[in-house]
Scaffold this motif. Structure first.
Motif, short mmCIF file in Angstrom:
data_model
loop_
_atom_site.label_atom_id
_atom_site.label_comp_id
_atom_site.label_asym_id
_atom_site.label_seq_id
_atom_site.Cartn_x
_atom_site.Cartn_y
_atom_site.Cartn_z
N LEU A 1 -7.04 3.30 1.79
CA LEU A 1 -6.19 2.11 1.89
C LEU A 1 -5.27 2.17 3.11
O LEU A 1 -5.00 1.15 3.74
CB LEU A 1 -5.35 1.95 0.62
N TYR B 1 -0.34 -1.19 -6.63
CA TYR B 1 -1.76 -1.56 -6.63
C TYR B 1 -2.04 -2.90 -7.33
O TYR B 1 -2.87 -3.68 -6.86
CB TYR B 1 -2.59 -0.44 -7.27
N ILE C 1 0.84 -1.21 0.00
CA ILE C 1 0.00 0.00 0.00
C ILE C 1 0.87 1.26 0.00
O ILE C 1 0.65 2.18 -0.79
CB ILE C 1 -0.96 -0.01 1.21
N LEU D 1 -10.78 -3.71 0.93
CA LEU D 1 -9.46 -3.26 0.50
C LEU D 1 -9.33 -3.39 -1.02
O LEU D 1 -8.82 -2.47 -1.69
CB LEU D 1 -8.39 -4.10 1.20
#
Length: 660
Positions: A630, A589, A584, A618
């Motif tokens: 996030l 991603y 994160i 998430l």
């Protein structure tokens, strides 16, 4: 002047028109891009939803954990000595039908340095070789499939699987070698290769592929060579005893016996050849030889009569070895048995030859004849086959049963566990060899045993003989679960004292047929079932949002097994909180999305519902690229990870207390 003004106006009008056209095209392009990505996002969400649904339908399943371990190369490698010939005979049975369908010939070339026993993870090596052999078999027809096993100069144990006529295109080869993950969109052959490659790398080895018209296709597995400290080979002893002895090979052509000849030469035996037609015209002077090797497929009534006089002569030291082909008719095998001091079943390897030579010449035994004729033997009734699909309630009648399984293959353990879990209230006990089964019988009251044949330390046949020799256990039903499907192999199971056999791959129908036929409901089983029912109320005390223990137990059926899955999952997920946080913070991603899916499967598998919910949320914020949200999930994941560990510890403490 007028004309120039008109021309200027015309140019201006034309320029405005072009500008509008460009704007319109740009708008259309933006709309196309928007709809493309919207459709893609919708497709990915649908795919994620489908995967989530499939994961949910699977229920608590050790296969989910195993798939994650293979994909992430976190599998547990258990290196131990095992008999190479046992592994190769299992492979022969597993691929036999495919070989016959493609009209291939199978050969095993095992270097003399490899020996009878090798050290490694028998289960994973078998999985890899089965996949490679199957991939090689589908490449055309009428070819030689060869598995060569040798020790390299770099101290690797090398398994080379080849098809001299089969060729894979350069494009496909490149895809095989560069693909890193398993996917439902890829072919079965490609997925099996990727899986095998990951297992090989986890074992500290490698798996490569080469293919061209000149040499065909080669799959090459390399794993670190580990010496067998106990040195179970009789090679040196045999070489001293057999040096200079002579063997006569009789066959239609020299080629048909060449693959076995080199093995006999390893022990210092001098080889002579004779064509079958020459043997029939003029019988040789056998006093010049110590043994003869002839194929059962070549035998006639005249040959039997000739060799029978030698076989029945009590003063004769001459040995007759009969070699059987892979798909030999039963009547031909039976014909050869009447004159055989020893039998080889092709594809023969050095371990098989070493065993029969040791038995004949060192131990002076005639017990290498294979299985003797039986007065009554019906393989059709001994081999169990399922006749109908198994309904949900069929296995409930076996509640309270103590079912023991001896199986060293992790894959087959999982398959039979998933089937037997449907027998609500039954207790399952798994061991990985015959010695541990004997110990289990001394500790627990067992109602029925399912067993593999080829296992380390103590094989299934020897284990069965020991069980039958003990009056306390002589009536326990013993069902073989084996790839051994030839009639002479089935006879050996009958003689050992087994009640029936189930052929691999295992199905629910055949397991149910075995239980229905051999497992009798006893007062002891009924008492155990009642006790289990009374314990069910204890599990409602757990926080179902964190860990739904009741649901997990309903699916698994056994406290110890569910506990094992929980502990293995926890061990596998150690460090996952740090990894989530790192991905994160680093804006990874795509990697986060893939990692979240893998984690979700594992948590769904043990019914850690809160963790599943967190990972769903998430994943959603990963899709819409909301880093602010996030960030909050790094702390939330860590908190729920700690809560989950407490619930697991609580359940483990309860189970251990119950067992004690």
């Amino acid at each position: 002047m007028v004309s120039s003004t008109l021309l200027f106006a015309s140019d201006t009008s034309s320029g405005q028109g072009n500008t509008l056209l460009y704007l319109l095209l740009l708008l259309l392009l933006l709309l196309f891009v928007f709809f493309f990505f919207a459709k893609r996002m919708q497709s990915e969400r649908a795919k994620a939803k489908k995967e989530a649904k499939t994961s949910g339908e699977r229920g608590t399943n050790p296969e989910v954990l195993e798939a994650y371990r293979i994909e992430s190369k976190k599998i547990k490698i258990e290196n131990q000595p095992f008999r190479l010939s046992g592994l190769l005979h299992i492979l022969t049975n597993k691929i036999g039908k495919a070989l016959k369908a493609h009209n291939h010939h199978l050969h095993y070339d095992v270097d003399s340095e490899v020996g009878r026993y090798i050290v490694g993870d028998n289960d994973y090596i078998e999985q890899i070789l089965e996949a490679l052999l199957k991939n090689t078999i589908v490449l055309g027809t009428d070819s030689e499939i060869v598995l060569s096993i040798f020790r390299s100069r770099q101290n690797f144990l090398v398994f080379d699987v080849s098809n001299e006529k089969g060729v894979i295109s350069k494009v496909d080869c490149r895809e095989y070698l560069t693909t890193e993950s398993i996917s439902t969109e890829k072919s079965e052959e490609l997925n099996s290769f990727v899986k095998a490659k990951k297992i090989a790398e986890a074992m500290g080895g490698s798996l490569t592929l080469s293919s061209n018209k000149r040499s065909g296709t080669h799959y090459t597995l390399k794993i670190p060579y580990i010496p067998d400290k106990d040195n179970r080979s009789h090679q040196q002893q045999l070489k001293k005893f057999l040096e200079g002895k002579r063997a006569l090979f009789i066959g239609k052509t020299k080629y048909e016996t060449k693959r076995v000849q080199y093995i006999f030469e390893t022990y210092g035996i001098k080889i002579s050849d004779m064509k079958l037609e020459d043997f029939e015209k003029k019988k040789p002077d056998l006093s010049r030889y110590d043994m003869v090797i002839i194929r059962s497929s070549d035998l006639t009534a005249k040959h039997i009569a000739f060799f029978k006089r030698i076989y029945e002569n009590p003063k004769s030291e001459f040995k007759i070895i009969i070699s059987h082909e892979l798909f030999e008719p039963e009547n031909k095998i039976a014909l050869g048995k009447s004159i055989a001091h020893a039998e080889l079943f092709n594809p023969a390897i050095i371990g098989d030859v070493e065993e029969i030579l040791y038995q004949m010449f060192i131990l002076k035994s005639k017990a290498v004849k294979g299985i003797s004729n039986m007065e009554v033997f019906d393989p059709e009734t001994f081999v169990l086959k399922g006749s109908r699909s198994v309904r949900e309630g069929d296995l409930k009648k076996f509640s309270g049963a103590h079912i023991a399984v001896a199986e060293d293959s992790k894959v087959d353990q999982r398959v039979i566990r998933n089937i037997l879990n449907k027998a609500e209230g039954a207790s399952l006990f798994f061991v990985e060899n015959g010695l541990d089964m004997i110990k289990l019988l001394e500790e627990k009251e067992i109602d029925i045993i399912f067993t593999d044949i080829n296992m380390p330390l103590l094989d299934g046949l020897t284990m069965t003989k020991r069980i039958r020799s003990n009056p306390k256990w002589e009536n326990i039903p013993i069902i073989s679960i084996s790839s051994m499907a030839f009639k002479h192999e089935i006879r050996s199971m009958v003689l050992a004292g087994m009640n029936a056999t189930i052929s691999k791959p295992i199905t629910a129908q055949e397991v149910y047929r075995a239980l229905e036929r051999f497992l009798k409901v006893t007062p002891a089983m009924q008492a155990r079932s009642l006790k289990k029912e009374q314990k069910r109320n204890v599990y409602t005390d757990y926080d179902r949002n964190i860990l739904d223990v009741q649901k997990g137990l309903d699916e698994v059926g056994e406290e110890l097994q569910y506990m094992e899955i929980l502990l293995e999952t926890r061990e596998t997920l150690k460090g996952s909180a740090k990894q989530v946080s790192k991905l994160i913070y680093d804006d990874e991603y795509l990697a986060m999305k893939a990692y979240a899916r893998s984690l979700r499967d594992l948590y769904k598998n043990i019914h850690a519902n809160e963790m599943v919910k967190i990972l769903d949320e998430l994943t959603h914020y990963v899709y819409i690229n909301k880093k602010v949200y996030l960030m909050e999930y790094t702390a939330l994941y860590q908190k729920n990870w700690m809560d989950l560990q407490k619930e697991i510890d609580r359940f483990v403490a309860f189970v251990i207390d119950e067992e004690s």
